[in-house]
Motif scaffolding. Structure first.
Motif, PDB file in Angstrom:
ATOM      1  N   GLU A   2       0.947 101.127 142.841  1.00 30.35           N
ATOM      2  CA  GLU A   2       1.448 101.774 144.038  1.00 30.35           C
ATOM      3  C   GLU A   2       0.470 102.830 144.497  1.00 30.35           C
ATOM      4  O   GLU A   2      -0.037 103.617 143.719  1.00 30.35           O
ATOM      5  CB  GLU A   2       2.809 102.393 143.723  1.00 30.35           C
ATOM      6  CG  GLU A   2       3.526 102.981 144.928  1.00 30.35           C
ATOM      7  CD  GLU A   2       4.923 103.412 144.543  1.00 30.35           C
ATOM      8  OE1 GLU A   2       5.672 102.582 144.018  1.00 30.35           O
ATOM      9  OE2 GLU A   2       5.243 104.573 144.760  1.00 30.35           O
ATOM     10  N   GLU A 187       3.053  92.050 154.837  1.00 29.67           N
ATOM     11  CA  GLU A 187       2.766  93.417 155.267  1.00 29.67           C
ATOM     12  C   GLU A 187       3.710  93.788 156.410  1.00 29.67           C
ATOM     13  O   GLU A 187       3.957  92.977 157.301  1.00 29.67           O
ATOM     14  CB  GLU A 187       1.314  93.543 155.728  1.00 29.67           C
ATOM     15  CG  GLU A 187       0.896  94.963 156.063  1.00 29.67           C
ATOM     16  CD  GLU A 187      -0.622  95.127 156.105  1.00 29.67           C
ATOM     17  OE1 GLU A 187      -1.069  96.264 156.356  1.00 29.67           O
ATOM     18  OE2 GLU A 187      -1.353  94.127 155.889  1.00 29.67           O
ATOM     19  N   LYS A 233      10.422  98.901 151.552  1.00 32.45           N
ATOM     20  CA  LYS A 233       9.657  98.790 150.304  1.00 32.45           C
ATOM     21  C   LYS A 233      10.536  98.269 149.178  1.00 32.45           C
ATOM     22  O   LYS A 233      10.177  97.312 148.468  1.00 32.45           O
ATOM     23  CB  LYS A 233       9.055 100.142 149.927  1.00 32.45           C
ATOM     24  CG  LYS A 233       8.276 100.140 148.618  1.00 32.45           C
ATOM     25  CD  LYS A 233       7.616 101.485 148.386  1.00 32.45           C
ATOM     26  CE  LYS A 233       6.846 101.515 147.071  1.00 32.45           C
ATOM     27  NZ  LYS A 233       7.761 101.600 145.899  1.00 32.45           N
ATOM     28  N   GLU A 237      10.324  94.585 147.260  1.00 37.73           N
ATOM     29  CA  GLU A 237      10.259  94.477 145.798  1.00 37.73           C
ATOM     30  C   GLU A 237      11.405  93.626 145.266  1.00 37.73           C
ATOM     31  O   GLU A 237      11.213  92.785 144.371  1.00 37.73           O
ATOM     32  CB  GLU A 237      10.294  95.866 145.171  1.00 37.73           C
ATOM     33  CG  GLU A 237       9.043  96.689 145.418  1.00 37.73           C
ATOM     34  CD  GLU A 237       9.172  98.111 144.914  1.00 37.73           C
ATOM     35  OE1 GLU A 237       8.147  98.701 144.508  1.00 37.73           O
ATOM     36  OE2 GLU A 237      10.299  98.660 144.945  1.00 37.73           O
ATOM     37  N   VAL A 244       2.829  96.204 144.976  1.00 35.98           N
ATOM     38  CA  VAL A 244       3.359  96.785 146.207  1.00 35.98           C
ATOM     39  C   VAL A 244       2.644  98.100 146.526  1.00 35.98           C
ATOM     40  O   VAL A 244       2.529  98.978 145.673  1.00 35.98           O
ATOM     41  CB  VAL A 244       4.872  97.029 146.094  1.00 35.98           C
ATOM     42  CG1 VAL A 244       5.418  97.593 147.396  1.00 35.98           C
ATOM     43  CG2 VAL A 244       5.599  95.735 145.733  1.00 35.98           C
ATOM     44  N   HIS A 245       2.170  98.207 147.750  1.00 30.25           N
ATOM     45  CA  HIS A 245       1.476  99.404 148.213  1.00 30.25           C
ATOM     46  C   HIS A 245       2.241 100.015 149.385  1.00 30.25           C
ATOM     47  O   HIS A 245       2.909  99.312 150.132  1.00 30.25           O
ATOM     48  CB  HIS A 245       0.056  99.081 148.681  1.00 30.25           C
ATOM     49  CG  HIS A 245      -0.796  98.412 147.656  1.00 30.25           C
ATOM     50  ND1 HIS A 245      -1.779  99.073 146.963  1.00 30.25           N
ATOM     51  CD2 HIS A 245      -0.802  97.134 147.205  1.00 30.25           C
ATOM     52  CE1 HIS A 245      -2.371  98.231 146.132  1.00 30.25           C
ATOM     53  NE2 HIS A 245      -1.787  97.054 146.256  1.00 30.25           N
ATOM     54  N   GLU A 246       2.089 101.317 149.568  1.00 25.12           N
ATOM     55  CA  GLU A 246       2.762 102.013 150.650  1.00 25.12           C
ATOM     56  C   GLU A 246       1.861 103.121 151.186  1.00 25.12           C
ATOM     57  O   GLU A 246       1.211 103.838 150.423  1.00 25.12           O
ATOM     58  CB  GLU A 246       4.076 102.609 150.145  1.00 25.12           C
ATOM     59  CG  GLU A 246       4.913 103.291 151.214  1.00 25.12           C
ATOM     60  CD  GLU A 246       6.242 103.787 150.639  1.00 25.12           C
ATOM     61  OE1 GLU A 246       6.175 104.468 149.586  1.00 25.12           O
ATOM     62  OE2 GLU A 246       7.305 103.497 151.209  1.00 25.12           O
ATOM     63  N   ARG A 322       5.350 104.128 158.580  1.00 22.95           N
ATOM     64  CA  ARG A 322       5.188 103.654 157.201  1.00 22.95           C
ATOM     65  C   ARG A 322       4.664 102.222 157.186  1.00 22.95           C
ATOM     66  O   ARG A 322       5.120 101.369 157.948  1.00 22.95           O
ATOM     67  CB  ARG A 322       6.524 103.721 156.469  1.00 22.95           C
ATOM     68  CG  ARG A 322       6.440 103.491 154.958  1.00 22.95           C
ATOM     69  CD  ARG A 322       7.834 103.619 154.334  1.00 22.95           C
ATOM     70  NE  ARG A 322       8.446 104.903 154.640  1.00 22.95           N
ATOM     71  CZ  ARG A 322       8.407 105.973 153.833  1.00 22.95           C
ATOM     72  NH1 ARG A 322       7.790 105.890 152.673  1.00 22.95           N
ATOM     73  NH2 ARG A 322       9.009 107.094 154.193  1.00 22.95           N
ATOM     74  N   VAL A 324       3.823  99.025 154.454  1.00 24.01           N
ATOM     75  CA  VAL A 324       4.005  98.476 153.108  1.00 24.01           C
ATOM     76  C   VAL A 324       3.357  97.113 153.044  1.00 24.01           C
ATOM     77  O   VAL A 324       3.516  96.303 153.967  1.00 24.01           O
ATOM     78  CB  VAL A 324       5.507  98.366 152.750  1.00 24.01           C
ATOM     79  CG1 VAL A 324       5.692  97.636 151.417  1.00 24.01           C
ATOM     80  CG2 VAL A 324       6.163  99.737 152.696  1.00 24.01           C
ATOM     81  N   TRP A 325       2.603  96.856 151.996  1.00 25.36           N
ATOM     82  CA  TRP A 325       2.059  95.515 151.793  1.00 25.36           C
ATOM     83  C   TRP A 325       2.195  95.130 150.320  1.00 25.36           C
ATOM     84  O   TRP A 325       2.126  95.973 149.439  1.00 25.36           O
ATOM     85  CB  TRP A 325       0.620  95.393 152.289  1.00 25.36           C
ATOM     86  CG  TRP A 325      -0.433  96.247 151.643  1.00 25.36           C
ATOM     87  CD1 TRP A 325      -1.361  95.864 150.719  1.00 25.36           C
ATOM     88  CD2 TRP A 325      -0.718  97.640 151.917  1.00 25.36           C
ATOM     89  NE1 TRP A 325      -2.188  96.912 150.392  1.00 25.36           N
ATOM     90  CE2 TRP A 325      -1.822  98.011 151.118  1.00 25.36           C
ATOM     91  CE3 TRP A 325      -0.137  98.598 152.756  1.00 25.36           C
ATOM     92  CZ2 TRP A 325      -2.361  99.306 151.126  1.00 25.36           C
ATOM     93  CZ3 TRP A 325      -0.671  99.883 152.768  1.00 25.36           C
ATOM     94  CH2 TRP A 325      -1.758 100.225 151.971  1.00 25.36           C
ATOM     95  N   ALA A 326       2.451  93.847 150.075  1.00 29.07           N
ATOM     96  CA  ALA A 326       2.758  93.372 148.726  1.00 29.07           C
ATOM     97  C   ALA A 326       2.375  91.906 148.593  1.00 29.07           C
ATOM     98  O   ALA A 326       2.214  91.192 149.588  1.00 29.07           O
ATOM     99  CB  ALA A 326       4.238  93.568 148.428  1.00 29.07           C
TER     100      ALA A 326
END
Length: 351
Positions: A2, A187, A233, A237, A244-246, A322, A324-326
């Motif tokens: 993260e 994303e 996010k 998950e 997972v990135h934020e 915000r 988020v990508w995962a």
């Protein structure tokens, strides 16, 4: 894994520096019947179902979406490719944009990745007259069973607040998970509609101060949550994505910041708000306003006050954006953890 959410404190100091003048393809599938839409309170909405989406689908709202696209490019101008943060390959084959709006992101991605077929899907057709040959626009409801034959390398979602209820979002992420290649990326970028100030210039009596709370309450009564930026996010998950990135951006509303980049971002964000303001509020307030639904005239009077505050250089408001990508795990991920993915369960959504 993260990313740190905290932004560079020097880069994001929101000091004021204002002056009044600062305000001065394979195939193309476009459904003509849907493009006619329906008219409510002088705004055009898509016509698949009356409650499909609260935001208008007309030129005025497309202008706001285009400004939102430009704002995202400004915020990530220092990235190798400001169109995305996910580390996709240099030669992807299949890319999907959900809720494509005006289609600008899809067209730019098709130009950036000529190896890929880039699809933009929405419940209304985008107003485009030209597109690259590897760009495809389709009118569809992504909560229905997906019929695309090829899995995607990358799926992009942006500015879809209120598009679905909670069960709909769960189904959407499940569809994305199933529709991606193992190792493929999702994303999402969403805006927080709550506004803040660090110097107390946004006061409790300002309409902008209570804007987010009021709109979120309307969204709750409509069954369309407007808090996606704070829930996406965890939902991503939960759908099974890993790595997972934020990243959270602090974006001024208006050109009052000293930092040149933030001043430009604030100027563009001001255009996002002024071009989209009526579209954000009209449907929600005339159908779910409190203590009872508002009239169109009441909404216009309210928005006149909001616009006056938006143009007030003494109010130093900002909002959060915000990203988020995962990644969808691969067999190697499961072997490394000694795990297997929980069997997928169909999610039913009330129509």
């Amino acid at each position: 894994m993260e990313d740190d959410i905290a932004v560079d404190p020097d880069y994001y100091i929101l000091n004021e520096d204002h002056s009044p003048e600062d305000f001065n393809s394979e195939t193309t599938s476009l459904a003509s019947e849907i493009s006619k839409g329906r008219i409510e309170n002088g705004r055009r909405y898509q016509s698949m179902k009356e409650n499909d989406y609260w935001s208008p689908a007309d030129e005025q709202q497309f202008e706001s979406l285009e400004n939102g696209h430009i704002l995202c490019l400004v915020l990530d101008h220092h990235q190798k490719n400001p169109l995305h943060r996910a580390p996709i390959s240099s030669s992807p084959k299949h890319i999907l944009d959900i809720g494509t709006g005006r289609g600008s992101w899809v067209i730019d991605m098709a130009d950036s990745y000529p190896s890929a077929t880039v699809r933009g899907v929405d419940i209304f057709p985008p107003p485009v007259s030209w597109m690259p040959p590897n760009c495809v626009f389709e009118v569809d409801d992504i909560l229905r069973e997906w019929t695309w034959r090829k899995p995607f390398d990358y799926i992009h979602i942006r500015i879809l607040l209120g598009a679905f209820d909670d069960a709909g979002w769960s189904l959407a992420y499940d569809r994305c998970y199933k529709g991606l290649e193992p190792g493929g990326w999702i994303e999402q970028v969403e805006f927080d509609i709550n506004l803040h100030s660090e110097d107390g210039s946004l006061k409790p009596e300002h309409h902008l101060s209570s804007w987010g709370k009021n709109m979120i309450a309307c969204g709750q009564r409509a069954g369309r949550p407007l808090t996606t930026q704070s829930t996406m996010k965890a939902a991503i998950e939960k759908a099974g994505f890993v790595d997972v990135h934020e990243h959270v951006y602090k974006v001024p509303l208006g050109p009052w910041a000293k930092n040149d980049l933030l001043k430009e971002a604030g100027r563009v964000n001001y255009l996002v708000w002024t071009s989209g303001l009526e579209g954000y509020a009209m449907w929600l307030l005339t159908k779910f306003g409190a203590p009872e639904p508002w009239t169109k005239e009441e909404v216009h009077v309210f928005l006149a006050s909001v616009r006056k505050e938006l143009s007030d250089p003494s109010i130093h408001a900002y909002q959060y954006v915000r990203r988020v990508w995962a990644r969808k795990p691969t067999e190697e991920d499961s072997k490394a953890k000694g795990e297997t993915k929980t069997p997928e369960v169909d999610i039913k959504v009330e129509k």
